[in-house]
Design a protein around this motif. Structure first.
Motif, PDB file in Angstrom:
ATOM      1  N   LEU A  39       0.827  -1.209   0.000  1.00 51.65           N
ATOM      2  CA  LEU A  39       0.000   0.000   0.000  1.00 51.65           C
ATOM      3  C   LEU A  39       0.856   1.250   0.000  1.00 51.65           C
ATOM      4  O   LEU A  39       1.734   1.425   0.844  1.00 51.65           O
ATOM      5  CB  LEU A  39      -0.910  -0.024   1.228  1.00 51.65           C
ATOM      6  CG  LEU A  39      -1.972   1.079   1.267  1.00 51.65           C
ATOM      7  CD1 LEU A  39      -2.933   0.920   0.092  1.00 51.65           C
ATOM      8  CD2 LEU A  39      -2.729   1.039   2.584  1.00 51.65           C
ATOM      9  N   ASP A  40       0.590   2.105  -0.994  1.00 53.18           N
ATOM     10  CA  ASP A  40       1.271   3.395  -1.110  1.00 53.18           C
ATOM     11  C   ASP A  40       2.788   3.269  -1.263  1.00 53.18           C
ATOM     12  O   ASP A  40       3.525   4.204  -0.938  1.00 53.18           O
ATOM     13  CB  ASP A  40       0.951   4.290   0.092  1.00 53.18           C
ATOM     14  CG  ASP A  40      -0.514   4.686   0.125  1.00 53.18           C
ATOM     15  OD1 ASP A  40      -1.039   4.930   1.213  1.00 53.18           O
ATOM     16  OD2 ASP A  40      -1.132   4.730  -0.966  1.00 53.18           O
ATOM     17  N   GLN A  41       3.246   2.119  -1.709  1.00 56.97           N
ATOM     18  CA  GLN A  41       4.681   1.927  -1.922  1.00 56.97           C
ATOM     19  C   GLN A  41       4.983   1.781  -3.412  1.00 56.97           C
ATOM     20  O   GLN A  41       4.071   1.589  -4.231  1.00 56.97           O
ATOM     21  CB  GLN A  41       5.166   0.673  -1.177  1.00 56.97           C
ATOM     22  CG  GLN A  41       4.970   0.742   0.320  1.00 56.97           C
ATOM     23  CD  GLN A  41       5.802   1.830   0.946  1.00 56.97           C
ATOM     24  OE1 GLN A  41       7.000   1.941   0.713  1.00 56.97           O
ATOM     25  NE2 GLN A  41       5.170   2.660   1.761  1.00 56.97           N
ATOM     26  N   GLY A  42       6.257   1.843  -3.745  1.00 59.50           N
ATOM     27  CA  GLY A  42       6.666   1.630  -5.123  1.00 59.50           C
ATOM     28  C   GLY A  42       6.701   0.156  -5.479  1.00 59.50           C
ATOM     29  O   GLY A  42       6.481  -0.711  -4.639  1.00 59.50           O
ATOM     30  N   LEU A  43       6.981  -0.115  -6.736  1.00 58.18           N
ATOM     31  CA  LEU A  43       7.062  -1.494  -7.212  1.00 58.18           C
ATOM     32  C   LEU A  43       8.389  -2.118  -6.776  1.00 58.18           C
ATOM     33  O   LEU A  43       9.450  -1.550  -7.019  1.00 58.18           O
ATOM     34  CB  LEU A  43       6.971  -1.538  -8.727  1.00 58.18           C
ATOM     35  CG  LEU A  43       5.598  -1.215  -9.312  1.00 58.18           C
ATOM     36  CD1 LEU A  43       5.715  -0.832 -10.772  1.00 58.18           C
ATOM     37  CD2 LEU A  43       4.666  -2.397  -9.155  1.00 58.18           C
ATOM     38  N   GLN A  44       8.304  -3.281  -6.147  1.00 58.00           N
ATOM     39  CA  GLN A  44       9.501  -4.005  -5.733  1.00 58.00           C
ATOM     40  C   GLN A  44       9.673  -5.235  -6.622  1.00 58.00           C
ATOM     41  O   GLN A  44       8.790  -6.083  -6.697  1.00 58.00           O
ATOM     42  CB  GLN A  44       9.369  -4.435  -4.265  1.00 58.00           C
ATOM     43  CG  GLN A  44       9.249  -3.276  -3.283  1.00 58.00           C
ATOM     44  CD  GLN A  44      10.478  -2.406  -3.266  1.00 58.00           C
ATOM     45  OE1 GLN A  44      11.615  -2.891  -3.307  1.00 58.00           O
ATOM     46  NE2 GLN A  44      10.280  -1.087  -3.219  1.00 58.00           N
ATOM     47  N   PHE A  45      10.798  -5.306  -7.280  1.00 61.71           N
ATOM     48  CA  PHE A  45      11.080  -6.411  -8.191  1.00 61.71           C
ATOM     49  C   PHE A  45      11.308  -7.698  -7.408  1.00 61.71           C
ATOM     50  O   PHE A  45      12.081  -7.730  -6.449  1.00 61.71           O
ATOM     51  CB  PHE A  45      12.315  -6.069  -9.031  1.00 61.71           C
ATOM     52  CG  PHE A  45      12.842  -7.213  -9.855  1.00 61.71           C
ATOM     53  CD1 PHE A  45      14.118  -7.710  -9.630  1.00 61.71           C
ATOM     54  CD2 PHE A  45      12.073  -7.782 -10.855  1.00 61.71           C
ATOM     55  CE1 PHE A  45      14.619  -8.754 -10.378  1.00 61.71           C
ATOM     56  CE2 PHE A  45      12.568  -8.836 -11.613  1.00 61.71           C
ATOM     57  CZ  PHE A  45      13.841  -9.322 -11.368  1.00 61.71           C
ATOM     58  N   LEU A  46      10.629  -8.746  -7.816  1.00 60.78           N
ATOM     59  CA  LEU A  46      10.786 -10.038  -7.147  1.00 60.78           C
ATOM     60  C   LEU A  46      11.670 -10.981  -7.968  1.00 60.78           C
ATOM     61  O   LEU A  46      12.691 -11.454  -7.482  1.00 60.78           O
ATOM     62  CB  LEU A  46       9.415 -10.686  -6.915  1.00 60.78           C
ATOM     63  CG  LEU A  46       8.473  -9.951  -5.957  1.00 60.78           C
ATOM     64  CD1 LEU A  46       7.145 -10.683  -5.866  1.00 60.78           C
ATOM     65  CD2 LEU A  46       9.100  -9.803  -4.583  1.00 60.78           C
ATOM     66  N   ILE A  47      11.257 -11.259  -9.197  1.00 60.24           N
ATOM     67  CA  ILE A  47      11.965 -12.258  -9.974  1.00 60.24           C
ATOM     68  C   ILE A  47      11.605 -12.123 -11.446  1.00 60.24           C
ATOM     69  O   ILE A  47      10.541 -11.609 -11.783  1.00 60.24           O
ATOM     70  CB  ILE A  47      11.644 -13.673  -9.446  1.00 60.24           C
ATOM     71  CG1 ILE A  47      12.661 -14.702  -9.922  1.00 60.24           C
ATOM     72  CG2 ILE A  47      10.210 -14.080  -9.797  1.00 60.24           C
ATOM     73  CD1 ILE A  47      12.613 -16.014  -9.130  1.00 60.24           C
ATOM     74  N   GLN A  48      12.517 -12.571 -12.334  1.00 61.20           N
ATOM     75  CA  GLN A  48      12.302 -12.549 -13.772  1.00 61.20           C
ATOM     76  C   GLN A  48      12.628 -13.916 -14.360  1.00 61.20           C
ATOM     77  O   GLN A  48      13.602 -14.555 -13.959  1.00 61.20           O
ATOM     78  CB  GLN A  48      13.185 -11.501 -14.449  1.00 61.20           C
ATOM     79  CG  GLN A  48      13.043 -11.478 -15.972  1.00 61.20           C
ATOM     80  CD  GLN A  48      14.187 -10.802 -16.685  1.00 61.20           C
ATOM     81  OE1 GLN A  48      15.105 -10.287 -16.063  1.00 61.20           O
ATOM     82  NE2 GLN A  48      14.156 -10.801 -18.012  1.00 61.20           N
ATOM     83  N   TYR A  49      11.809 -14.329 -15.305  1.00 61.94           N
ATOM     84  CA  TYR A  49      12.069 -15.543 -16.076  1.00 61.94           C
ATOM     85  C   TYR A  49      12.143 -15.201 -17.549  1.00 61.94           C
ATOM     86  O   TYR A  49      11.474 -14.268 -18.023  1.00 61.94           O
ATOM     87  CB  TYR A  49      10.965 -16.577 -15.844  1.00 61.94           C
ATOM     88  CG  TYR A  49      11.110 -17.297 -14.536  1.00 61.94           C
ATOM     89  CD1 TYR A  49      10.599 -16.745 -13.367  1.00 61.94           C
ATOM     90  CD2 TYR A  49      11.788 -18.496 -14.459  1.00 61.94           C
ATOM     91  CE1 TYR A  49      10.755 -17.388 -12.150  1.00 61.94           C
ATOM     92  CE2 TYR A  49      11.944 -19.152 -13.242  1.00 61.94           C
ATOM     93  CZ  TYR A  49      11.430 -18.585 -12.100  1.00 61.94           C
ATOM     94  OH  TYR A  49      11.590 -19.216 -10.900  1.00 61.94           O
TER      95      TYR A  49
END
Lengths: 117, 115
Positions: A39-49
């Motif tokens: 909530l009200d935060q930026g996008l946090q990258f988790l993982i890429q395939y």
């Protein structure tokens, strides 16, 4: 419509439970990315395939895991859920693997809103 | 450290007014920079892309600028509309490492346009 499909749109579950979020990329896109947005935060990258292989890892907890299947759809598995895991989870896809100075645009799905009670 | 910082964190303007959002980055080397618009509860959508050799690019009422020397980009919105209310995210495609170019996201600027 970005062409990226995420299911479910909404999910309510209890602490300690496990859920699976699903993503179908745009037709022809080989890369899938997962992001978490609290909530009200930026996008946090988790993982890429990319084409079934893990390409990059971000701030993904050990309780979380993901995979990309031969048909290129991807699943994000969240286990031992905690209250703090409540967030919007976005999937994005792009054509390339990000190799070289390309200009690959990310196309985002509408997100899966997870609420942990 | 590769970082993208956006300012202001939030902004309120009246409908019809102009505004400018800032993005400063320390990413090196730099491949390109994109501005995304994210409506509340929706996925981000790309507005513009700036490469190293580009200074200005427009997309309707949105104009992005890039100064690669000072590592600054701005997004100017002209004659704002209520539908411009959203978060605007600056994303820099950075170093090529481990076989891919890393994407670095800014925290976004939340814009509210009031009637």
């Amino acid at each position: 419509d970005s062409g990226v499909t995420q299911t479910p749109k909404h999910l309510i579950t209890a602490t300690g439970q496990r859920v699976t979020l699903r993503c179908s990329p745009r037709s022809g896109d080989l890369s899938v990315y997962w992001y978490q947005q609290s909530l009200d935060q930026g996008l946090q990258f988790l993982i890429q395939y990319y084409n079934g292989e893990e390409r990059a890892k971000g701030n993904i907890l050990e309780r979380f895991s993901a995979q990309q299947f031969p048909d290129l759809h991807s699943e994000l598995n969240l286990s031992s859920l905690e209250l703090g895991d409540s967030a919007l989870y976005f999937c994005a896809s792009s054509v390339s693997s990000d190799r070289g100075p390309n200009t690959g645009e990310l196309f985002f799905g509408e997100g899966s809103r997870l609420t942990v009670l | 450290k590769n970082q993208v910082e956006q300012s202001p964190q939030s902004l309120i303007i009246l409908e019809g007014k102009n505004c400018t959002l800032q993005c400063n980055y320390t990413v090196s080397p730099f491949s390109n920079l994109r501005w995304y618009k994210q409506d509340t509860g929706r996925g981000p959508v790309s507005l513009t892309i700036m490469t190293f050799s580009e200074n200005t690019k427009s997309n309707g009422r949105y104009t992005a600028t890039l100064d690669a020397d000072t590592k600054q980009s701005s997004l100017h919105i002209t004659a704002s509309q209520l539908s411009d209310s959203a978060s605007y995210i600056c994303v820099v495609r950075g170093p090529f490492s481990g076989g891919y170019n890393k994407l670095i996201f800014g925290a976004g600027t939340r814009l509210a346009v009031h009637p």
